[in-house]
Design a protein around this motif. Structure first.
Motif, PDB file in Angstrom:
ATOM      1  N   TYR A 166      52.567  15.145 -27.462  1.00  0.00           N
ATOM      2  CA  TYR A 166      52.893  15.856 -26.071  1.00  0.00           C
ATOM      3  C   TYR A 166      53.966  17.085 -26.318  1.00  0.00           C
ATOM      4  N   CYS A 167      53.699  18.082 -25.589  1.00  0.00           N
ATOM      5  CA  CYS A 167      54.388  19.448 -25.907  1.00  0.00           C
ATOM      6  C   CYS A 167      55.754  19.296 -25.403  1.00  0.00           C
ATOM      7  N   ARG A 168      56.769  19.669 -26.450  1.00  0.00           N
ATOM      8  CA  ARG A 168      58.075  19.438 -25.899  1.00  0.00           C
ATOM      9  C   ARG A 168      58.850  20.697 -26.652  1.00  0.00           C
ATOM     10  N   LYS A 169      59.334  21.703 -25.669  1.00  0.00           N
ATOM     11  CA  LYS A 169      59.776  22.908 -26.212  1.00  0.00           C
ATOM     12  C   LYS A 169      59.135  23.633 -27.396  1.00  0.00           C
ATOM     13  N   GLY A 170      57.804  24.056 -27.163  1.00  0.00           N
ATOM     14  CA  GLY A 170      57.001  24.814 -28.069  1.00  0.00           C
ATOM     15  C   GLY A 170      56.591  23.951 -29.258  1.00  0.00           C
ATOM     16  N   ARG A 171      56.873  22.673 -29.505  1.00  0.00           N
ATOM     17  CA  ARG A 171      56.257  21.836 -30.528  1.00  0.00           C
ATOM     18  C   ARG A 171      55.896  20.582 -29.680  1.00  0.00           C
ATOM     19  N   ILE A 172      54.886  20.109 -30.603  1.00  0.00           N
ATOM     20  CA  ILE A 172      54.003  18.846 -30.266  1.00  0.00           C
ATOM     21  C   ILE A 172      54.814  17.709 -30.866  1.00  0.00           C
ATOM     22  N   ARG A 173      54.966  16.649 -30.171  1.00  0.00           N
ATOM     23  CA  ARG A 173      55.675  15.659 -30.680  1.00  0.00           C
ATOM     24  C   ARG A 173      54.416  14.427 -30.925  1.00  0.00           C
ATOM     25  N   VAL A 174      54.354  13.986 -31.818  1.00  0.00           N
ATOM     26  CA  VAL A 174      53.150  12.954 -32.030  1.00  0.00           C
ATOM     27  C   VAL A 174      53.629  11.779 -31.962  1.00  0.00           C
ATOM     28  N   VAL A 175      52.638  11.341 -30.764  1.00  0.00           N
ATOM     29  CA  VAL A 175      53.260   9.656 -30.491  1.00  0.00           C
ATOM     30  C   VAL A 175      52.280   8.553 -30.755  1.00  0.00           C
TER      31      VAL A 175
END
Length: 646
Positions: free
Chosen positions: A165-174
Motif C-alpha cells: 500500500y502506498c504510504r507517503k511516497g513509499r510502498i509498505r509491503v503487507v
C-alpha cells in the motif's frame, strides 16, 4: 493450532471435482491444502457474499472481475483476522481474495492474494511496480508516483510476488507470496461448474457419519435420563435448527425459546414458523422489556462488561426452569466447538450454574459450519431457516450484541432502521451523559470497556483519546469522588448519600453494632456519602459494600437476587430490600447480581486501584466459597434439626 484452538475444521479442496471436502474423508482423491485462518470454520458463499466481493473489487480497483476470479464453481468464505469484518474467499482450490470492512471509510475493501493478483495483473486493472526480488513483508519500496492508500501489486518477471500500500511516497509491503507459488497457474482446480448439491454428494459419507454419531449421542443420553422431559433450546439460528431436526427424528421435544426482548423480528417469526410446521410446543423464557429498563440506569453493555446476558438470558431462563421443571430436563443445545475458543474447550455435556437441574448436551459439538449447511440443504431446511442468513447476517442473536462487528451493525441499520434508531438514541444519551467524543457512539467503541488493543487501534485510526477513568465513572451510580486505599483500611467518598442503600441491605455485610456493621473480619462505617472499611482484606470488603450501593441505585429489576437467595430474604420492588431476620449473610445474591461483576468487580476495583484492569487482582471472594459456606450452614442446621427457611 494457533490462539488456543483445541480443534480445527481440516477443510481441503478436491482438485478433480472442484469442491471442498475434508482431509480425513478424502483418501481416494487429489486434494489441495487451504491456507485458512484458524479454526478454518468456512461456509458456502451466498449471493450477498458474492456481492460484497464484487463491491470490494470495484472500490479497490474500479473493475468488476468477480466472476473471473471466483469462477463457476462453489465458493467458501472463512473468517479472517482484522480490525472489523474480515473474510477470506476460496475457490478452485485456493484463496482468491480477502475482503474487509474499512470502518472509517465505511466501505468494503479488497486485498489481493496470488490468484486474484494474477488476474488483476493479467487484465491490467491494478497499479503494478516491478521488483527484482520477492520482497519481505513489512519492508518498504520507494516509488515516484502513487496515490496515498492505493493498493499496489508487486511484479517480478511478469508474475505477482506481493502486495503493498502506498504510504507517503513509499510502498509498505503487507503480503509477500511464497516463492513456490510464483510463476505457477493461480488456480489448482479446473473451472468447472459445481454447486452445494455437488459438494453434498462428494461428502455424503461424512455427512451420514456425522448424523449417525449425533443421533446415537442423543439416544444414549436420552436412555440415561428417561425420567426427565426432553427439551431443545432453539434460538432461531441455523445450529439450533439442525440440533432440533436431529432430535425430532428420535423423539418429539419441547422447544425452549429465550426471547431476550432485543431479538430481530425475523428470529421470532422463525421460531413460531418452525413450531407450527413441525407441530411442537414452545415454552418461552421471556425477558420482556427488561433490557430497555436496565439501559435507563446502566451504560451500554460491553464485551468485558456484559450485564445484558444475565438480565435477558440467564435470569429469565432460571425463573422458567424453577417454575416449570424444578426437577430438571435433558436439554439439547446447538452448540459447536468451532464457534469460539471458549466453546472449543467446553465439554459436550454440562450443567449451567444458573439452572444446574438442567443437563445440557451438544449433539453437533464436533460439526463444522460446512457440515451444518450441507445438512440444511440436503434436508431442505432452508424452507424454515431464518432469512437473516441470506441478508448478510453471520449471526442472528441480539441485534446490538457488543460482540458484533461494525459491518454487522451496518446491515442492521439498513434492514431494521427503526430498531437501530431506538438503540442509537439510548447510546447517544449515555455518550453525552458521560461526556465522551461522538466517535464512541458512531464507531461503537462502547463495545469495549477497558482500553484493550482493539479499542486502541480504533482510537488511533480515528485520532481520538478517551480517558478511561472518565468512561469508567460513567458506568457507576453514584460516582466515586475520592478514595484512600491501604491494606487494612479503605475510605470511599461517593457523589451521593449512600446511607439508605446500605441500611436496606446491611445484613448482607454483617450485624449492626451502633453506627457500625461488623462481621468476623471487618468493621464498616457509613457516614452519609462516606464508606470506611477496616480490617482483613479491606479492599474486597469495600468492593462488596460498593456493590450493594451500586446495585441499589442501578437495580435492573431482573430479580436475580430473589432467584438465588436460599432463605427468601431479599425482595425487589424497584430497589432491593433485605429482611435481616431471614438473611444469613451468605452474599450469594450480590455475586449473582448483574451489577456485581461489571460494576464492582471491574469498574469500582479499577478506580480504587488506579488501573484499568482492576479485576486482575488477588483475594476475590469466589462463588464456590460462598456455595460451600451455604452448604456448611445447611449441614449445621440439619444437625440441629433444621432451621426454617434454610
Amino acid at each position: 493450532m494457533k490462539k488456543g484452538w483445541k480443534i480445527t475444521a481440516n477443510i481441503v479442496w478436491d482438485i478433480q471435482r472442484n469442491v471442498p471436502t475434508f482431509r480425513e474423508d478424502c483418501w481416494d482423491c487429489e486434494v489441495k491444502e487451504l491456507l485458512m485462518t484458524d479454526p478454518g470454520d468456512a461456509r458456502p458463499a451466498f449471493d450477498h457474499d458474492r456481492e460484497i466481493f464484487r463491491e470490494a473489487l470495484l472500490n479497490e480497483f474500479g473493475a468488476d472481475l468477480s466472476n473471473k476470479i471466483l469462477g463457476k464453481g462453489i465458493v467458501l468464505v472463512n473468517k479472517g483476522a482484522g480490525l472489523d469484518d474480515f473474510r477470506e474467499f476460496f475457490s478452485r482450490g485456493t484463496i482468491v481474495g480477502k475482503v474487509y470492512w474499512e470502518p472509517v471509510e465505511k466501505r468494503w475493501r479488497f486485498r489481493a492474494t496470488y490468484a486474484s493478483a494474477y488476474v488483476l495483473v493479467e487484465e491490467g486493472v491494478a497499479k503494478t511496480v516491478k521488483v527484482d526480488t520477492i520482497p519481505k513483508e513489512g519492508s518498504t519500496i520507494f516509488v515516484n508516483d502513487c496515490e496515498e492508500g492505493e493498493q499496489v501489486i508487486l511484479v517480478k518477471d511478469g508474475y505477482p510476488v506481493g502486495v503493498g500500500y502506498c504510504r507517503k511516497g513509499r510502498i509498505r509491503v503487507v503480503t509477500a507470496f511464497p516463492e513456490y507459488v510464483v510463476g505457477k497457474e493461480p488456480f489448482p482446480a479446473p473451472d468447472i461448474p459445481t454447486t452445494i448439491d455437488d459438494m453434498i454428494k462428494v461428502n455424503e459419507n461424512r455427512l451420514r457419519r456425522m448424523v449417525s454419531q449425533s443421533k446415537k449421542f442423543i439416544y444414549v443420553m436420552r436412555e440415561k435420563l428417561k425420567d426427565k422431559p426432553l427439551t431443545v433450546s432453539f434460538s432461531g439460528g441455523k445450529d439450533s435448527l439442525v440440533a432440533l431436526h436431529l432430535t425430532l427424528q428420535l423423539e418429539k421435544p419441547i422447544i425452549i425459546f429465550n426471547n431476550t426482548g432485543i431479538e430481530m423480528p425475523e428470529t421470532i417469526e422463525t421460531v413460531q414458523k418452525v413450531a407450527k410446521e413441525w407441530d411442537l410446543e414452545v415454552v418461552v423464557a421471556d425477558a420482556g422489556d427488561d433490557f430497555w429498563k436496565a439501559m435507563r440506569k446502566n451504560a451500554p453493555p460491553a464485551r468485558d462488561l456484559r450485564w445484558c446476558c444475565k438480565v435477558t438470558k440467564l435470569v429469565p431462563m432460571a425463573k422458567l426452569v424453577k417454575e416449570k421443571w424444578p426437577r430438571g430436563t435433558l436439554n439439547v443445545v446447538g452448540q459447536r466447538a468451532l464457534e469460539s475458543i471458549e466453546r472449543s474447550k467446553s465439554p459436550r455435556v454440562w450443567r449451567n450454574k444458573w439452572f444446574p437441574q438442567v443437563l445440557n448436551i451438544a449433539p453437533i459439538h464436533y460439526w463444522t459450519q460446512l457440515d451444518v449447511w450441507m445438512y440444511i440443504f440436503k434436508n431442505k431446511l432452508t424452507e424454515v431457516l431464518n432469512p437473516l442468513y441470506f441478508k448478510g447476517f453471520e449471526r442472528v442473536g441480539c441485534f446490538m450484541c457488543p460482540a458484533s462487528l461494525l459491518a454487522e451493525f451496518e446491515y442492521t441499520k439498513r434492514t431494521h432502521p427503526e430498531l437501530w434508531s431506538k438503540w442509537d438514541e439510548r447510546v447517544e444519551w449515555w455518550r453525552k451523559f458521560i461526556g465522551l467524543p461522538p466517535e464512541w457512539r458512531e464507531y461503537a467503541l462502547w463495545r469495549w470497556l477497558s482500553p484493550n488493543n482493539k479499542k486502541k487501534s480504533f482510537m488511533t485510526k480515528l485520532n481520538i483519546t478517551i480517558d478511561w477513568k472518565k468512561e469508567y465513572q460513567g458506568h457507576i451510580m453514584p460516582k466515586i469522588k475520592d478514595k484512600e486505599v491501604s491494606e487494612d483500611e479503605v475510605k470511599i467518598e461517593f457523589a451521593s448519600n449512600v446511607e439508605k442503600a446500605v441500611e436496606e441491605q446491611y445484613s448482607i455485610l454483617g450485624k449492626k453494632k451502633g453506627y457500625e456493621i461488623v462481621n468476623d473480619r471487618n468493621k464498616i462505617i457509613i457516614e452519609k456519602s462516606k464508606v470506611i472499611v477496616k480490617g482483613e482484606n479491606a479492599l474486597e470488603e469495600a468492593l462488596f459494600v460498593s456493590a450493594i450501593i451500586h446495585r441499589w441505585y442501578q437495580c435492573m429489576g431482573c430479580k436475580s437476587c430473589e432467584v438465588w437467595c436460599p432463605t427468601g430474604a431479599i425482595k425487589v420492588n424497584d430497589r432491593p430490600k433485605v429482611d435481616p431476620n431471614k438473611c444469613i449473610s451468605c452474599r450469594l445474591c450480590v455475586l449473582e447480581c448483574p451489577v456485581y461483576e461489571p460494576v464492582a468487580d471491574r469498574v469500582t476495583s479499577s478506580l480504587l486501584l488506579d488501573r484499568p484492569d482492576g479485576w486482575r487482582r488477588k483475594g476475590k471472594l469466589l462463588k464456590k466459597d460462598v456455595v460451600k459456606k451455604i452448604k456448611d450452614m445447611i449441614d449445621d442446621a440439619m444437625g440441629l434439626g433444621g432451621v426454617t427457611g434454610v
